[in-house]
Design an enzyme around this catalytic site. Structure first.
Site, PDB file in Angstrom:
ATOM      1  N   ARG A 161      46.243  46.880  53.904  1.00  0.00           N
ATOM      2  CA  ARG A 161      44.580  46.363  52.816  1.00  0.00           C
ATOM      3  C   ARG A 161      43.618  45.023  53.875  1.00  0.00           C
ATOM      4  O   ARG A 161      44.055  44.961  55.078  1.00  0.00           O
ATOM      5  CB  ARG A 161      44.594  45.763  51.589  1.00  0.00           C
ATOM      6  CG  ARG A 161      45.872  46.169  51.063  1.00  0.00           C
ATOM      7  CD  ARG A 161      45.820  45.927  49.267  1.00  0.00           C
ATOM      8  NE  ARG A 161      46.443  46.887  48.499  1.00  0.00           N
ATOM      9  CZ  ARG A 161      46.857  47.490  48.101  1.00  0.00           C
ATOM     10  NH1 ARG A 161      45.541  48.344  47.677  1.00  0.00           N
ATOM     11  NH2 ARG A 161      47.722  47.986  47.234  1.00  0.00           N
ATOM     12  N   GLY A 162      42.380  45.467  53.538  1.00  0.00           N
ATOM     13  CA  GLY A 162      41.428  44.659  53.709  1.00  0.00           C
ATOM     14  C   GLY A 162      41.379  44.743  55.725  1.00  0.00           C
ATOM     15  O   GLY A 162      41.254  45.650  55.873  1.00  0.00           O
ATOM     16  N   GLY A 186      42.541  55.430  48.662  1.00  0.00           N
ATOM     17  CA  GLY A 186      42.208  55.262  47.106  1.00  0.00           C
ATOM     18  C   GLY A 186      40.560  55.239  47.284  1.00  0.00           C
ATOM     19  O   GLY A 186      40.627  55.084  47.968  1.00  0.00           O
ATOM     20  N   ASP A 187      40.216  54.758  46.144  1.00  0.00           N
ATOM     21  CA  ASP A 187      38.702  54.154  45.792  1.00  0.00           C
ATOM     22  C   ASP A 187      38.216  53.052  47.234  1.00  0.00           C
ATOM     23  O   ASP A 187      37.972  53.593  47.237  1.00  0.00           O
ATOM     24  CB  ASP A 187      38.903  53.387  44.453  1.00  0.00           C
ATOM     25  CG  ASP A 187      39.293  52.819  43.978  1.00  0.00           C
ATOM     26  OD1 ASP A 187      40.397  51.766  44.771  1.00  0.00           O
ATOM     27  OD2 ASP A 187      38.744  51.465  43.100  1.00  0.00           O
ATOM     28  N   GLY A 188      39.317  51.588  47.447  1.00  0.00           N
ATOM     29  CA  GLY A 188      38.498  50.804  48.364  1.00  0.00           C
ATOM     30  C   GLY A 188      38.763  52.195  49.661  1.00  0.00           C
ATOM     31  O   GLY A 188      37.550  51.654  50.237  1.00  0.00           O
ATOM     32  N   ASP A 217      47.512  55.196  41.021  1.00  0.00           N
ATOM     33  CA  ASP A 217      46.746  54.713  39.072  1.00  0.00           C
ATOM     34  C   ASP A 217      46.268  55.754  39.002  1.00  0.00           C
ATOM     35  O   ASP A 217      45.521  56.109  37.879  1.00  0.00           O
ATOM     36  CB  ASP A 217      45.879  54.077  40.117  1.00  0.00           C
ATOM     37  CG  ASP A 217      47.140  52.735  39.627  1.00  0.00           C
ATOM     38  OD1 ASP A 217      47.911  52.421  40.465  1.00  0.00           O
ATOM     39  OD2 ASP A 217      46.263  51.705  39.953  1.00  0.00           O
ATOM     40  N   GLY A 261      49.501  50.614  37.542  1.00  0.00           N
ATOM     41  CA  GLY A 261      48.391  50.943  37.382  1.00  0.00           C
ATOM     42  C   GLY A 261      47.644  49.678  37.216  1.00  0.00           C
ATOM     43  O   GLY A 261      47.780  49.429  35.779  1.00  0.00           O
ATOM     44  N   ARG A 262      46.987  49.115  37.909  1.00  0.00           N
ATOM     45  CA  ARG A 262      45.973  48.380  37.794  1.00  0.00           C
ATOM     46  C   ARG A 262      44.791  47.805  36.994  1.00  0.00           C
ATOM     47  O   ARG A 262      44.489  47.426  35.773  1.00  0.00           O
ATOM     48  CB  ARG A 262      45.634  47.873  39.019  1.00  0.00           C
ATOM     49  CG  ARG A 262      45.546  46.436  40.325  1.00  0.00           C
ATOM     50  CD  ARG A 262      43.876  46.337  41.336  1.00  0.00           C
ATOM     51  NE  ARG A 262      44.494  47.193  42.193  1.00  0.00           N
ATOM     52  CZ  ARG A 262      45.547  46.831  43.311  1.00  0.00           C
ATOM     53  NH1 ARG A 262      45.119  45.514  43.442  1.00  0.00           N
ATOM     54  NH2 ARG A 262      45.062  47.856  44.385  1.00  0.00           N
ATOM     55  N   TYR A 373      57.467  49.258  42.028  1.00  0.00           N
ATOM     56  CA  TYR A 373      57.825  49.959  43.905  1.00  0.00           C
ATOM     57  C   TYR A 373      58.406  51.216  44.289  1.00  0.00           C
ATOM     58  O   TYR A 373      57.982  51.836  44.882  1.00  0.00           O
ATOM     59  CB  TYR A 373      58.135  48.679  45.252  1.00  0.00           C
ATOM     60  CG  TYR A 373      56.260  47.628  44.911  1.00  0.00           C
ATOM     61  CD1 TYR A 373      55.102  48.189  45.740  1.00  0.00           C
ATOM     62  CD2 TYR A 373      56.735  46.523  44.322  1.00  0.00           C
ATOM     63  CE1 TYR A 373      54.480  46.908  45.415  1.00  0.00           C
ATOM     64  CE2 TYR A 373      55.895  45.326  44.092  1.00  0.00           C
ATOM     65  CZ  TYR A 373      54.761  45.984  44.717  1.00  0.00           C
ATOM     66  OH  TYR A 373      53.251  44.885  44.887  1.00  0.00           O
TER      67      TYR A 373
HETATM   68  N1  LIG Z   1      33.587  48.713  49.392  1.00  0.00           N
HETATM   69  C1  LIG Z   1      34.458  48.713  50.137  1.00  0.00           C
HETATM   70  N2  LIG Z   1      34.058  48.605  51.742  1.00  0.00           N
HETATM   71  C2  LIG Z   1      34.378  48.776  53.061  1.00  0.00           C
HETATM   72  N3  LIG Z   1      35.521  49.042  52.525  1.00  0.00           N
HETATM   73  C3  LIG Z   1      36.494  48.750  51.998  1.00  0.00           C
HETATM   74  C4  LIG Z   1      35.690  49.145  50.650  1.00  0.00           C
HETATM   75  N4  LIG Z   1      36.325  48.517  49.905  1.00  0.00           N
HETATM   76  C5  LIG Z   1      37.737  48.445  50.690  1.00  0.00           C
HETATM   77  N5  LIG Z   1      37.137  49.080  51.607  1.00  0.00           N
HETATM   78  C6  LIG Z   1      38.484  48.866  52.835  1.00  0.00           C
HETATM   79  O1  LIG Z   1      39.367  49.867  52.085  1.00  0.00           O
HETATM   80  C7  LIG Z   1      41.677  49.477  52.457  1.00  0.00           C
HETATM   81  C8  LIG Z   1      41.488  49.634  51.185  1.00  0.00           C
HETATM   82  O2  LIG Z   1      41.051  49.390  50.004  1.00  0.00           O
HETATM   83  P1  LIG Z   1      42.322  49.298  49.251  1.00  0.00           P
HETATM   84  O3  LIG Z   1      43.204  48.198  49.780  1.00  0.00           O
HETATM   85  O4  LIG Z   1      41.244  48.221  47.970  1.00  0.00           O
HETATM   86  O5  LIG Z   1      42.964  50.502  48.691  1.00  0.00           O
HETATM   87  P2  LIG Z   1      42.430  51.771  47.587  1.00  0.00           P
HETATM   88  O6  LIG Z   1      42.255  52.296  49.278  1.00  0.00           O
HETATM   89  O7  LIG Z   1      41.826  51.403  47.263  1.00  0.00           O
HETATM   90  O8  LIG Z   1      44.618  52.220  47.279  1.00  0.00           O
HETATM   91  P3  LIG Z   1      45.487  51.789  46.835  1.00  0.00           P
HETATM   92  O9  LIG Z   1      44.524  50.777  45.629  1.00  0.00           O
HETATM   93  O10 LIG Z   1      45.330  53.017  45.630  1.00  0.00           O
HETATM   94  O11 LIG Z   1      45.984  51.064  47.612  1.00  0.00           O
HETATM   95  C9  LIG Z   1      40.932  48.156  52.850  1.00  0.00           C
HETATM   96  O12 LIG Z   1      41.114  47.903  54.826  1.00  0.00           O
HETATM   97  C10 LIG Z   1      39.668  47.997  52.212  1.00  0.00           C
HETATM   98  O13 LIG Z   1      38.620  47.201  53.747  1.00  0.00           O
HETATM   99  O1  LIG Z   2      51.305  45.061  46.139  1.00  0.00           O
HETATM  100  P1  LIG Z   2      50.276  45.407  46.311  1.00  0.00           P
HETATM  101  O2  LIG Z   2      50.650  46.625  48.366  1.00  0.00           O
HETATM  102  O3  LIG Z   2      48.834  45.014  46.722  1.00  0.00           O
HETATM  103  O4  LIG Z   2      50.090  47.473  45.491  1.00  0.00           O
HETATM  104  C1  LIG Z   2      49.607  47.128  44.104  1.00  0.00           C
HETATM  105  C2  LIG Z   2      48.735  47.886  43.515  1.00  0.00           C
HETATM  106  O5  LIG Z   2      48.533  49.303  44.354  1.00  0.00           O
HETATM  107  C3  LIG Z   2      49.172  50.484  43.524  1.00  0.00           C
HETATM  108  O6  LIG Z   2      49.857  51.061  43.524  1.00  0.00           O
HETATM  109  C4  LIG Z   2      47.679  51.268  43.774  1.00  0.00           C
HETATM  110  O7  LIG Z   2      47.617  51.741  45.304  1.00  0.00           O
HETATM  111  C5  LIG Z   2      48.515  49.229  42.321  1.00  0.00           C
HETATM  112  O8  LIG Z   2      49.344  50.006  41.164  1.00  0.00           O
HETATM  113  C6  LIG Z   2      49.126  47.789  42.270  1.00  0.00           C
HETATM  114  O9  LIG Z   2      48.306  47.180  41.729  1.00  0.00           O
HETATM  115 MG   LIG Z   3      42.466  50.728  44.647  1.00  0.00          MG
END
Ligand SMILES: Nc1ncnc2c1ncn2[C@@H]1O[C@H](COP(=O)(O)OP(=O)(O)OP(=O)(O)O)[C@@H](O)[C@H]1O
Ligand SMILES: O=P(O)(O)OC[C@H]1O[C@](O)(CO)[C@@H](O)[C@@H]1O
Ligand SMILES: [Mg+2]
Length: 491
Positions: A161-162, A186-188, A217, A261-262, A373
């Site tokens: 993440r990040g 995912g969405d991010g 989710d 399910g966040r 998990y």
């Molecule tokens: N608005 C954004 N613009 C650019 N990068 C983003 C943005 N939001 C998230 N990201 C990047 O996308 C990557 C994944 O984001 P996030 O950790 O939110 O998981 P996700 O893709 O939503 O998956 P999930 O929520 O299902 O675990 C991270 O590396 C994060 O820095």
């Molecule tokens: O502990 P982590 O790796 O940040 O993941 C937890 C989150 O990831 C998700 O599984 C989404 O991928 C959410 O349901 C949960 O809140």
């Molecule tokens: Mg997400």
């Protein structure tokens, strides 16, 4: 250069095509090539194997006789002409965000699809998510190196993440000569892919940026469901079964199961509907309360008196407002900016125990199971494996055909290419005023908690009952009459 304008094409009777960008939109005079699949014995015998240039898929399948034809997305699949020669392609694959069953299957099928269908031999795996583009090594992926990975949970590439630094990522894409990038997340992640696409386009690079939606989710809009969701729901059954066995084996037994399910309660809702052993399902979209008439404690007491045991399923994002009020905790964020949740499973279990100890109405035995998990770290099941294969192959066909800036996704059972802006504009939620939630309420017989909480607004100042008024979910309500989860479950 500004942000890419949506490519919207309209036709008679209210037909709208929300098209995806193409490399030729910003690079003039690109040469095209004969699709090598035309010479592939597996495909060349299939009549109409190639997708017609005008094939599109409707977003909404339930229509009235006078309603407009509505929004459509470009149908995925192989085209007669491609914009890359096989030996020109340098592909890259990255996985970002949390784990999800099927990640390895998608990686495998991208590598094998590129190799076997298009003769592409150069595929790089980016290690450790977005930051891996500029801070980690890459690994060469070949059909033999990915051969058995679909049988393993997790992602062989690692994830994080990040760390989304757009310029550094696109510098890396440019320096390594990557011209097809497949971004699974995912969405991010899809938001990140969208800004990478904009920067690639601003620099005028011939590089297709393709998103593949991943999230257990199921919070990504438009698509029928995300890969790995079915597997997660199936895995959740084990925990619910265990909770049920424990609960029914003692007097006044209560089993509590916390599921992921966040912000979206789809896993809890479908796991509850599938199990039939659950008496109460609590999700983020449906605020609940504990004390007083119509509250959770009253319902638990009724259920125990009636049945002698009960099972509660709670999504991790449910009741967070109640927890933060009672715990006065800081709102922490993870590296991607997602709020870090307090443990609602432990909290509710303790509160139920305290209530019955205080009130002395019933002597209960409560067992709390937290399989959080475990439901996402498993390999994907058979149907998710097939789904991952189709998603990956569709993604590859689109990139080879020069499309870019899209997420490859299933809409009404058809593979499509969806522009990033439609995927990132909102989150998919359970609509508690929709028929699917009504089905759940009538299966568990739990209180709806709606009457008293009707005026409750969430942290964004929104009332849950306004979901319908927003229009999003109504438009996307695609659940069929049998409630089959293999069809659209957008709301
Ligand atoms: N608005 C954004 N613009 C650019 N990068 C983003 C943005 N939001 C998230 N990201 C990047 O996308 C990557 C994944 O984001 P996030 O950790 O939110 O998981 P996700 O893709 O939503 O998956 P999930 O929520 O299902 O675990 C991270 O590396 C994060 O820095
Ligand atoms: O502990 P982590 O790796 O940040 O993941 C937890 C989150 O990831 C998700 O599984 C989404 O991928 C959410 O349901 C949960 O809140
Ligand atoms: Mg997400």
């Amino acid at each position: 250069m500004g942000l890419t304008e949506p490519k919207v094409v309209s036709g008679p009777s209210g037909y709208i095509l929300e098209d995806v960008p193409h490399l030729s939109d910003y690079i003039p005079d690109l040469p095209t090539y004969h699709n090598p699949l035309q010479d592939n014995p597996a495909y060349s015998v299939v009549k109409q194997y190639f997708v017609h240039v005008d094939d599109t898929v409707p977003q909404k399948v339930v229509v009235h006789k006078d309603s407009p034809r509505g929004t459509h997305f470009r149908r995925a699949g192989p085209r007669q002409k491609v914009y890359f020669e096989s030996d020109e392609v340098q592909a890259a694959i990255v996985t970002c965000g949390g784990l999800c069953p099927g990640l390895n299957t998608v990686i495998r099928e991208l590598v094998c699809g590129l190799h076997h269908m298009y003769g592409v031999t150069r595929v790089l795996g980016i290690e450790g998510g977005y930051k891996g583009f500029y801070s980690r090594n890459t690994i060469a992926l070949t059909p033999s190196s990915v051969n058995g990975i679909h049988k393993r949970g997790g992602t062989i590439l690692g994830t994080s993440r990040g760390g989304h630094d757009t310029n550094k990522i696109v510098d890396s894409i440019q320096d390594r000569g990557i011209n097809q990038v497949y971004i699974i997340g995912g969405d991010g992640t899809q938001k990140g892919a969208s800004v990478i696409f904009e920067e690639v386009r601003r620099r005028g690079l011939k590089c297709s940026v393709v998103g593949i939606p991943k999230t257990i989710d199921n919070d990504i809009p438009i698509i029928d469901k995300s890969f790995g969701f079915d597997t997660a729901v199936e895995e959740a059954q084990r925990a619910i079964n265990a909770a049920h066995v424990e609960a029914e084996s003692v007097e006044n037994g209560i089993g509590v199961v916390k599921l992921m399910g966040r912000d979206s309660g789809f896993i809890a809702m479908y796991a509850t509907l599938a199990s039939r052993d659950v008496d109460c399902c609590l999700i983020p979209e449906s605020p609940f309360y504990l004390e007083g008439p119509g509250g959770l404690y009253e319902y638990i007491e009724e259920r125990l008196k009636e049945n002698g045991h009960m099972v509660i399923v709670i999504a991790e994002g449910a009741g967070q407002e109640l927890l933060s009020a009672s715990m006065q905790s800081d709102k922490k964020k993870d590296a991607s900016g997602n709020k870090v949740l307090l443990d609602v499973g432990l909290w509710i279990s303790q509160n139920i125990k305290d209530y019955f100890a205080r009130e002395k109405t019933l002597a209960i035995t409560l067992k709390y199971i937290d399989p959080t998990y475990m439901i996402r770290a498993v390999p994907s099941n058979a149907s998710d494996n097939v789904y991952c294969t189709l998603l990956a192959q569709s993604a590859v066909h689109g990139a080879m055909a020069g499309y870019t800036g899209y997420t490859s996704g299933l809409v009404n059972g058809r593979q499509t290419y969806i522009p990033f802006y439609r995927i990132t504009e909102r989150r998919n939620n359970v609509v508690i005023t929709d028929r699917m939630w009504a089905r759940l309420l009538s299966s568990t017989n739990q209180p709806s908690f709606i009457d008293v909480e009707v005026s409750n607004e969430d942290e964004n100042g929104k009332n849950p009952l306004d979901q319908l008024a927003d229009g999003h979910c109504l438009e996307d309500t695609l659940v069929d009459e049998n409630g089959s989860i293999s069809t659209a479950i957008a709301c």
